[in-house]
Design an enzyme around this catalytic site. Sequence first.
Site, PDB file in Angstrom:
ATOM      1  N   ALA A   1     -43.660  -2.630  54.481  1.00  0.00           N
ATOM      2  CA  ALA A   1     -42.199  -2.632  54.376  1.00  0.00           C
ATOM      3  C   ALA A   1     -41.680  -4.066  54.327  1.00  0.00           C
ATOM      4  O   ALA A   1     -42.219  -4.948  54.989  1.00  0.00           O
ATOM      5  CB  ALA A   1     -41.591  -1.910  55.582  1.00  0.00           C
ATOM      6  N   ASP A   2     -40.644  -4.284  53.541  1.00  0.00           N
ATOM      7  CA  ASP A   2     -39.976  -5.586  53.560  1.00  0.00           C
ATOM      8  C   ASP A   2     -38.699  -5.452  54.384  1.00  0.00           C
ATOM      9  O   ASP A   2     -38.402  -4.378  54.913  1.00  0.00           O
ATOM     10  CB  ASP A   2     -39.716  -6.105  52.144  1.00  0.00           C
ATOM     11  CG  ASP A   2     -38.795  -5.205  51.320  1.00  0.00           C
ATOM     12  OD1 ASP A   2     -37.989  -4.439  51.908  1.00  0.00           O
ATOM     13  OD2 ASP A   2     -38.877  -5.267  50.087  1.00  0.00           O
ATOM     14  N   SER A   3     -37.943  -6.517  54.507  1.00  0.00           N
ATOM     15  CA  SER A   3     -36.756  -6.487  55.368  1.00  0.00           C
ATOM     16  C   SER A   3     -35.715  -5.471  54.879  1.00  0.00           C
ATOM     17  O   SER A   3     -35.049  -4.826  55.690  1.00  0.00           O
ATOM     18  CB  SER A   3     -36.143  -7.875  55.500  1.00  0.00           C
ATOM     19  OG  SER A   3     -35.809  -8.386  54.225  1.00  0.00           O
TER      20      SER A   3
ATOM     21  N   ASP B   1     -36.430  -2.637  53.316  1.00  0.00           N
ATOM     22  CA  ASP B   1     -36.970  -1.330  53.699  1.00  0.00           C
ATOM     23  C   ASP B   1     -36.661  -1.039  55.165  1.00  0.00           C
ATOM     24  O   ASP B   1     -36.243   0.067  55.517  1.00  0.00           O
ATOM     25  CB  ASP B   1     -38.490  -1.285  53.507  1.00  0.00           C
ATOM     26  CG  ASP B   1     -38.915  -1.346  52.052  1.00  0.00           C
ATOM     27  OD1 ASP B   1     -38.180  -0.849  51.174  1.00  0.00           O
ATOM     28  OD2 ASP B   1     -39.999  -1.899  51.790  1.00  0.00           O
TER      29      ASP B   1
END
Length: 75
Positions: A33-35, A37
Amino acid sequence: MEFDALKKVTATILGMDPNEINMDMKFLTDLGADSLDVYQIVMGVEEELGITIPLEPLQNITTVREAVELIKSVK
């Protein structure tokens, strides 16, 4: 209940099977996950459980377990 809601939302946003998610996984490294997400996951959990999660402690959350504990603390 909190873990189930978090798994459901996380799986939907990240396009994975909820059964693949466990408490010790890290959002960024294990789940990919990225920020953005993570932000969407938080919004989804808030909607799912009808709660508001404060942003300040959220910045220190790295694992699913920490997220579940934060969710429990605001319920």
